[in-house]
Structure formats: structure tokens, C-alpha cells
Scaffold this active site. Structure first.
Site, PDB file in Angstrom:
ATOM      1  N   ARG A 209       9.770  42.182  38.009  1.00 24.78           N
ATOM      2  CA  ARG A 209      10.022  41.149  38.689  1.00 24.78           C
ATOM      3  C   ARG A 209      10.431  39.891  38.003  1.00 24.78           C
ATOM      4  NH1 ARG A 209       6.844  38.819  41.815  1.00 24.78           N
ATOM      5  NH2 ARG A 209       5.464  40.428  42.024  1.00 24.78           N
TER       6      ARG A 209
ATOM      7  N   TYR B 291      33.279  34.893  52.209  1.00 24.79           N
ATOM      8  CA  TYR B 291      32.713  36.008  52.745  1.00 24.79           C
ATOM      9  C   TYR B 291      31.840  36.354  53.871  1.00 24.79           C
ATOM     10  CZ  TYR B 291      29.887  40.794  52.139  1.00 24.79           C
ATOM     11  OH  TYR B 291      29.335  41.539  52.567  1.00 24.79           O
TER      12      TYR B 291
ATOM     13  N   ASP C 258      31.222  31.080  44.232  1.00 22.75           N
ATOM     14  CA  ASP C 258      31.379  32.615  44.214  1.00 22.75           C
ATOM     15  C   ASP C 258      32.522  32.909  43.544  1.00 22.75           C
ATOM     16  OD1 ASP C 258      31.695  35.371  44.640  1.00 22.75           O
ATOM     17  OD2 ASP C 258      30.549  35.106  46.587  1.00 22.75           O
TER      18      ASP C 258
ATOM     19  N   LYS D  79      31.235  44.866  42.732  1.00 25.45           N
ATOM     20  CA  LYS D  79      32.726  44.701  42.676  1.00 25.45           C
ATOM     21  C   LYS D  79      32.995  45.054  41.064  1.00 25.45           C
ATOM     22  CE  LYS D  79      31.949  44.296  46.914  1.00 25.45           C
ATOM     23  NZ  LYS D  79      31.109  43.463  47.257  1.00 25.45           N
TER      24      LYS D  79
HETATM   25  N1  PLP Z   1      30.560  37.673  47.624  1.00 23.94           N
HETATM   26  C1  PLP Z   1      31.852  38.314  47.807  1.00 23.94           C
HETATM   27  C2  PLP Z   1      33.123  37.452  47.446  1.00 23.94           C
HETATM   28  C3  PLP Z   1      31.922  39.542  48.560  1.00 23.94           C
HETATM   29  O1  PLP Z   1      33.051  40.063  48.675  1.00 23.94           O
HETATM   30  C4  PLP Z   1      30.516  40.243  48.510  1.00 23.94           C
HETATM   31  C5  PLP Z   1      30.892  41.710  49.337  1.00 23.94           C
HETATM   32  O2  PLP Z   1      31.822  42.032  49.441  1.00 23.94           O
HETATM   33  C6  PLP Z   1      29.440  39.738  48.272  1.00 23.94           C
HETATM   34  C7  PLP Z   1      29.545  38.341  47.834  1.00 23.94           C
HETATM   35  C8  PLP Z   1      27.998  40.353  48.576  1.00 23.94           C
HETATM   36  O3  PLP Z   1      27.866  41.206  47.676  1.00 23.94           O
HETATM   37  P1  PLP Z   1      27.139  42.482  47.523  1.00 23.94           P
HETATM   38  O4  PLP Z   1      27.784  43.752  48.924  1.00 23.94           O
HETATM   39  O5  PLP Z   1      26.833  42.976  46.415  1.00 23.94           O
HETATM   40  O6  PLP Z   1      25.444  42.027  48.369  1.00 23.94           O
END
Ligand code: PLP
Length: 395
Positions: free
Chosen positions: A56, A109, A182, A207
Site C-alpha cells: 500500500r 465523465y 483528466d 483505457k
Molecule cells: N476519466 C474518464 C475520462 C473516464 O472516461 C473514466 C471511465 O470511463 C474514468 C475517468 C474512470 O476510470 P475507471 O473506470 O478506470 O475508474
């Protein structure tokens, strides 16, 4: 000392690889590290950079991924987390206290939007949503307790591109405001937000970084070592750290990130152009099309349009249902950024929690389809989409 067999089942000598260097990153799946000296163990506690103690706190495979992503983004350090949401909530949980204020883009998101709403309802954090298209709007939203400006480089699913340099410049005189971006859709190969003034960059490694639909992971990259340390300390308490095997798979996936993205950007542009010319499609959302509202910003800020696009099908939801039933190659699912092509109807899935008005404000209609372009042969992809579109327009 010589030991009996039962003891030897759990205490056996490690293979010594000194003199040979493994070409690939070893998978250190163990969660704990052994010390010979009590003072060394005591020294290793309480620092993200020191010797490994407990998974951790840090793990060599995970640290390798953190160092690799920090290097790609141009940051000083990174923290890998159990998912993209893990990165988002660990960072927001570190930066915000009750009564603080966040300025956030209104097209974030859905999970991030939900996390901010939760912080607002349960912890008294106030959130002002802005379009992300106008630095003056951000400036006007600033308050004495503003602590975070939260943006996405490319938004989901309509691929709006905010001008990160202009927006971070609008809070540049506020040392107490941390800009968090992000960068999941752009990846560090298309945009490096730290170079545009951001303080923290986030990824859902699930992703594009992973790229093969086999891991869930997140990474936060920091411009500043002191913020990294604070977030690391918070993650010790909240525990959303990445599993070493997921880190190992992400590192393996990242070796082909450049190849995948080059192909995905090329194919997405070809598909965007062909879709725009199809009579069953009213609008195509892709930053590298000259018709896109943020085309100029995209050309300045991104070195490619990315692998994600959206398009509006004439005939609304019923036409989309026909299209989704007709695609044979593209896979209907909720993820993106993969080597395979994925399709989704955002209004009934990823954005269903929004009111129809809020969806319309975000540019998402009943006829909007999201396409995450993979690395398949472009002609196969087009043949599949074209036949599905033709069926959708016949009904
Ligand atoms: N940020 C974006 C732009 C996303 O599209 C997503 C999920 O689709 C996330 C964060 C969250 O990621 P995770 O599904 O790995 O928790």
C-alpha cells in the site's frame, strides 16, 4: 541454521539474478518486503521514495509504472491507483476540505460528476460548473475558498477540447488553486497538460494506457513533489492503490501506446470524414474535423485527434437501436481506448443519469453514437459501420 521441511516450504532462498538484468519489468506480486535491520525498516516508513515496505506504500512494479507515466507526462512523480475513479477520488479527497469550492467543467465523465456531487452533498464542498470554453467564466467563478479547477482535455462523448493553457492562466495568480486535468482521452502522446500549466494530470489507465480491456487502473501525475507526497499520504489511509499485476499489464500495454494511437488517430479521422458524408448522419464530433467547434484549440494543443468520436444519426434512438443491433465488428460495450472498436449509445447508458435538458446542453442527443476506434483494418470498420447505418436509415 538448517530448517525442517515445513519451515522450508515458506522460507526458501530467492533466485539471485545479479549479473543479469531482466529485459522486461519483473512482476513483484508480493505485498511485503523483508528487512535485515530494524533501523532500515524504520527509515523506510513514511516516505514515498524510500525502500519498499508494504504494497500500500509502494511496490517495485507499480513504481516502475508510476515513473514511466510521470516521465511521459513530464511530471516529477506519480501515484498509480486501483482505477481511474481511485485516482480522481484520492486526489480530490487530498485537496479538498469541507467548505472548499471547486470549479469544474460541466461535461465531465459521469463518475467524476457523481464524485463531485457526493463531495458537495456529504462534505459541504461547493461546486460551480462552467463550460470550460471561456477563461472569463472561470475567472468570474473564483471564490476565496476555491481550491480546485477541474478539466478534461477531450470530453466524452462529444470530444470538446478545452484550452488548458488559457484556463490555467486564468487562475495563475492563485497559488491556492490546484488545476487538475483528466487526460485519459488524449494520453500523454497527444497532449501533456503539465506543459500547459496544469498541476496534476489524471488517467484512467483502464483505457488507452492499458489498451487491451484486461485491467482496471488509474494514475495521478504531479508537477510538484510536495503535492505528490500529500496525495501519497492520503492514499495510505484510503488504500485505493494499484495491484502489481495490473501495473505489469499496463506497462506491457503501454509499450504499444504510440503504435496503437497513431493507427487509432488515422482511422478515426477517416471514419469521421466518411461518416460526415453519409446521408444518415447529421453531425460528426471529432476534433480534427474543421467543422468541430474546438478545431483551432485542438490543432494547437493536440498532436492528433485521438481514437474517440461521436456522431448523430438521423432518426434518434430507434435508428441507434437498429445500428447497434446491426454492427458485426464493433463491440457494444461501456469502455473505450481498446485495440478493438467499441460502440455505445450514451443517452441510454453512460449519460442516462442526466436530464434530457442537461444531455442536450452537453451536445448529447437521442441519436448520438459514441465510437471508440480500435486498430482493425479501416476498410472492415467502414464496411461494418456503413451497412449498419444503411439499415438504420431504412427503418
Ligand atoms: N476519466 C474518464 C475520462 C473516464 O472516461 C473514466 C471511465 O470511463 C474514468 C475517468 C474512470 O476510470 P475507471 O473506470 O478506470 O475508474
Amino acid at each position: 541454521m538448517s530448517f525442517r521441511p515445513q519451515t522450508r516450504t515458506v522460507h526458501h532462498p530467492l533466485v539471485n539474478v545479479s549479473g543479469s538484468t531482466p529485459l522486461t519489468t519483473p512482476l513483484y506480486q508480493g505485498h511485503v518486503f523483508r528487512f535485515e535491520d530494524a533501523d532500515d525498516l524504520a527509515d523506510a516508513f513514511g516516505t514515498p521514495e524510500g525502500a519498499f515496505v508494504y504494497a500500500r506504500h509502494g511496490n517495485p512494479t507499480v513504481r516502475t509504472l508510476e515513473t514511466a507515466v510521470a516521465g511521459l507526462e513530464g511530471g516529477v512523480a506519480a501515484l498509480a491507483t486501483a482505477s481511474g475513479m481511485g485516482a480522481i477520488s484520492t486526489v480530490l479527497g487530498t485537496l479538498l476540505r469541507s467548505g472548499d469550492h471547486v470549479i469544474a467543467q460541466n461535461t465531465l465523465y459521469g463518475g467524476t460528476h457523481a464524485a463531485l456531487t457526493d463531495l458537495a452533498e456529504r462534505w459541504g464542498v461547493e461546486v460551480t460548473f462552467v463550460s470550460g470554453q471561456d477563461p472569463r467564466e472561470v475567472r468570474a467563478a473564483l471564490r476565496p475558498r476555491t481550491r480546485v479547477l477541474y478539466l478534461e482535455t477531450i470530453t466524452n462523448p462529444t470530444t470538446r477540447v478545452c484550452d488548458v493553457s488559457a484556463l490555467t492562466a486564468s487562475v495563475a495568480d492563485r497559488d491556492d488553486v490546484t488545476t487538475v486535468v483528466d487526460n485519459t482521452f488524449a494520453t500523454p502522446l497527444l497532449c501533456r497538460p503539465l506543459e500547459h500549466g496544469a498541476d496534476i494530470v489524471l488517467h484512467s489507465a483502464t483505457k488507452y494506457l492499458g489498451g487491451h480491456a484486461d485491467i482496471l487502473g488509474g494514475v495521478a501525475v504531479f508537477r510538484d513533489a510536495a503535492i505528490h507526497r500529500r496525495v501519497w499520504e492520503h492514499s495510505l489511509e484510503h488504500g485505493a492503490v494499484l495491484d502489481p499485476f495490473a501495473a505489469w499489464l499496463t506497462l506491457r500495454g503501454m509499450q504499444t501506446l504510440g503504435l496503437r494511437l497513431t493507427r487509432q488517430c488515422q482511422s478515426a479521422l477517416v471514419l469521421a470524414e466518411r461518416l460526415a458524408a453519409h446521408p444518415a448522419v447529421s453531425t460528426v464530433h471529432y476534433p480534427m474535423l474543421s467543422t468541430h467547434p474546438d478545431h483551432e484549440v485542438a490543432r494547437r494543443q493536440l498532436t492528433g485527434g485521438g481514437g474517440l468520436l461521436a456522431f448523430d444519426v438521423e432518426g434518434g434512438a430507434p435508428a441507434c437501436r437498429t445500428l447497434l443491433a446491426a454492427v458485426e465488428l464493433a463491440s457494444l460495450n461501456a469502455s473505450l481506448g481498446d485495440v478493438r472498436t467499441f460502440v455505445l449509445h450514451p443517452a441510454s447508458t453512460s449519460h442516462r443519469q442526466l436530464t434530457p435538458e442537461a444531455r442536450a446542453a452537453a451536445g448529447i442527443g437521442e441519436g448520438t453514437i459514441r465510437l471508440s476506434v480500435g486498430i482493425e483494418d479501416i476498410e472492415d470498420l467502414w464496411t461494418d459501420l456503413e451497412q449498419a447505418l444503411n439499415k438504420a436509415s431504412e427503418n
